[in-house]
Design a protein around this motif. Sequence first.
Motif, short mmCIF file in Angstrom:
data_model
loop_
_atom_site.label_atom_id
_atom_site.label_comp_id
_atom_site.label_asym_id
_atom_site.label_seq_id
_atom_site.Cartn_x
_atom_site.Cartn_y
_atom_site.Cartn_z
N SER A 123 37.35 60.42 -113.79
CA SER A 123 36.37 60.99 -112.87
C SER A 123 36.97 62.12 -112.05
O SER A 123 36.26 63.05 -111.65
CB SER A 123 35.82 59.89 -111.94
OG SER A 123 36.88 59.29 -111.21
N SER A 124 38.27 62.05 -111.78
CA SER A 124 38.91 63.12 -111.01
C SER A 124 39.45 64.25 -111.88
O SER A 124 39.82 65.30 -111.38
CB SER A 124 40.07 62.53 -110.18
OG SER A 124 41.03 61.92 -111.02
N ASN A 125 39.51 64.02 -113.19
CA ASN A 125 40.00 65.03 -114.11
C ASN A 125 39.13 65.03 -115.36
O ASN A 125 39.53 64.59 -116.43
CB ASN A 125 41.46 64.76 -114.48
CG ASN A 125 42.06 65.87 -115.33
OD1 ASN A 125 41.63 67.02 -115.25
ND2 ASN A 125 43.03 65.52 -116.16
N PRO A 126 37.88 65.52 -115.25
CA PRO A 126 36.93 65.44 -116.36
C PRO A 126 37.27 66.44 -117.47
O PRO A 126 38.06 67.37 -117.28
CB PRO A 126 35.60 65.78 -115.71
CG PRO A 126 35.97 66.63 -114.53
CD PRO A 126 37.29 66.10 -114.04
N LEU A 127 36.64 66.22 -118.62
CA LEU A 127 36.77 67.13 -119.76
C LEU A 127 35.58 68.07 -119.75
O LEU A 127 34.43 67.63 -119.77
CB LEU A 127 36.81 66.34 -121.07
CG LEU A 127 36.84 67.16 -122.36
CD1 LEU A 127 38.19 67.88 -122.49
CD2 LEU A 127 36.59 66.28 -123.58
N GLY A 128 35.84 69.36 -119.72
CA GLY A 128 34.74 70.31 -119.58
C GLY A 128 34.81 71.45 -120.57
O GLY A 128 35.84 71.74 -121.17
N THR A 129 33.66 72.10 -120.73
CA THR A 129 33.58 73.28 -121.58
C THR A 129 32.34 74.08 -121.21
O THR A 129 31.35 73.53 -120.72
CB THR A 129 33.51 72.90 -123.07
OG1 THR A 129 33.54 74.09 -123.86
CG2 THR A 129 32.26 72.11 -123.39
N VAL A 130 32.41 75.38 -121.42
CA VAL A 130 31.23 76.23 -121.34
C VAL A 130 30.46 76.08 -122.64
O VAL A 130 31.06 76.05 -123.72
CB VAL A 130 31.62 77.71 -121.11
CG1 VAL A 130 30.40 78.61 -121.17
CG2 VAL A 130 32.34 77.87 -119.77
N ILE A 131 29.15 75.94 -122.56
CA ILE A 131 28.34 75.73 -123.76
C ILE A 131 27.82 77.06 -124.26
O ILE A 131 27.00 77.71 -123.61
CB ILE A 131 27.15 74.79 -123.47
CG1 ILE A 131 27.64 73.44 -122.93
CG2 ILE A 131 26.33 74.58 -124.73
CD1 ILE A 131 26.53 72.49 -122.61
#
Length: 511
Positions: free
Chosen positions: A371-379
Amino acid sequence: MIKKFLLFGLLMSTGTLGFAQKDVSEKLSVTTQMFLNERNDKGVARRKAPAVEKNLGLKLDETFSARLKKNGDRLYASPEVQNGVTYISTFIRVKNNAELSDLEAKGVHVQCKFNDGLITAIIPVDSLESVANIQNVQRINVSPLMRPASNAARSMTKAGDVLTHSANAASAGLSKVYDGTGVVLGIIDTGIDFQHISFKDKNGNSRIKRAYVYNGSSAREYTSFSSSITTDDANEDHGTHTSSTAGGSSVIINGSNVTVTDNHANATYGGMAPGADLYLAGVNGLSSTYLANAFQKICNYADAQGKPVVVSNSWGSQFGPHDGTGDFASITSQYFGDNNPNHICLFAASNDAGKSNGNAGGYHVSGTATSSNPLGTVIRSHTYSNTDDGYYYYGAIANAWSRSTLSGNLAVKIYVLDSSTGAVKTSVTVTRGNSSSHTVSGLSNYYEGSLNVYFDYINSTKSQILLYSNGLTSKSATQATQNGNVIYKSKYTLAVQFYPERGSSVVDVWG
């Protein structure tokens, strides 16, 4: 990759599926939730289409379901009518050795049984919710759809050396001709003409030993063939091509005359295994439950004949987990795992027709998330030639799942970014809460249309999230001319962060 952004707002609206108990709603796969939403017209309201949709040939006031059928972008099976009753094809997982009488009492027709309590069945649409309430039912998965694709021919793979036992084949260690003789070759596809000359021997007799036909209203296995049996028509002929490529007879073409020959070296055309026994399955619409049924029938036939079997499939799907879990993966493992060394299963590569490369918007990201280090990306969303990234989102735009067992669900945070600067315009956090289906609000200042979030358990241990849009179009967009063509340019783009609500997990995201 998204770093950390300030939370501008927490906005979420919850869609319900008519279930009061959380444990019942958790039995419903993503495709089941989507089917129920479609049936109830939830999250798929009529709306005026923006200019880009007009250019793509979409009507202004079509419902989402009508547009899906028109454009062939459905992720799951359509209802079918049998004897006046409307059914939906599904996988159902029940407790091991559970009696099926409770299912049958609600009008469920069980088709095939597999290991670990997994069955394929058709459920009356009006009984779907009540079937989910049966205690022994652990999961209902409305049949996902596959997509057709094919590739290659024996002239490009040097299979001719193997078929003729050429000097090259002999030097490679082959001691004889290998043309498929003594092997059952199963093909599962749409649109098969069982009378095609590719499936005849030189005496005009059919090489097809069995055929399984599902035509959209009934399923039947054939042991003999007449001219009336076919699934090949003006709309579906893919299976004739792939079956001919895999196991078609060698033919010589001389003007308008076409004859079958055993002289593979002098053939004009021919398949990879012209000597194999054929089991052809013509399945309408590529509903995955009927594909699974065909797997079982082909392998059972080959085992009964005491022959090895190769099943060739020129279709596939990027939808769902890619880690060997899920209903279809379980069935593939059952029939083609280490316990069945005489069973080989082949799937065509590149079934996405380029949609997984960068130019078309496909992506995959993976990593350990908390929760403090999520996995993200621009779509990215460069799906159409006249739009740029961020302008138009349509269909399954992000599909995330955990690799390990979670103590809670995955959650997602959706961002609207300024496409020029990357600055956060707003954000929306969506957690499962008490519903498996959510319609996201809070994007209306930036996008027109709807975005749905679906939560799913896989085998009751893993968590999956699907972000799905029926058309999300950027507001305040501009037009520009590029290479002489008008292109729609967005002021915004979407980004996402996925994370487990508790603990940590490796998370994979596909789009």
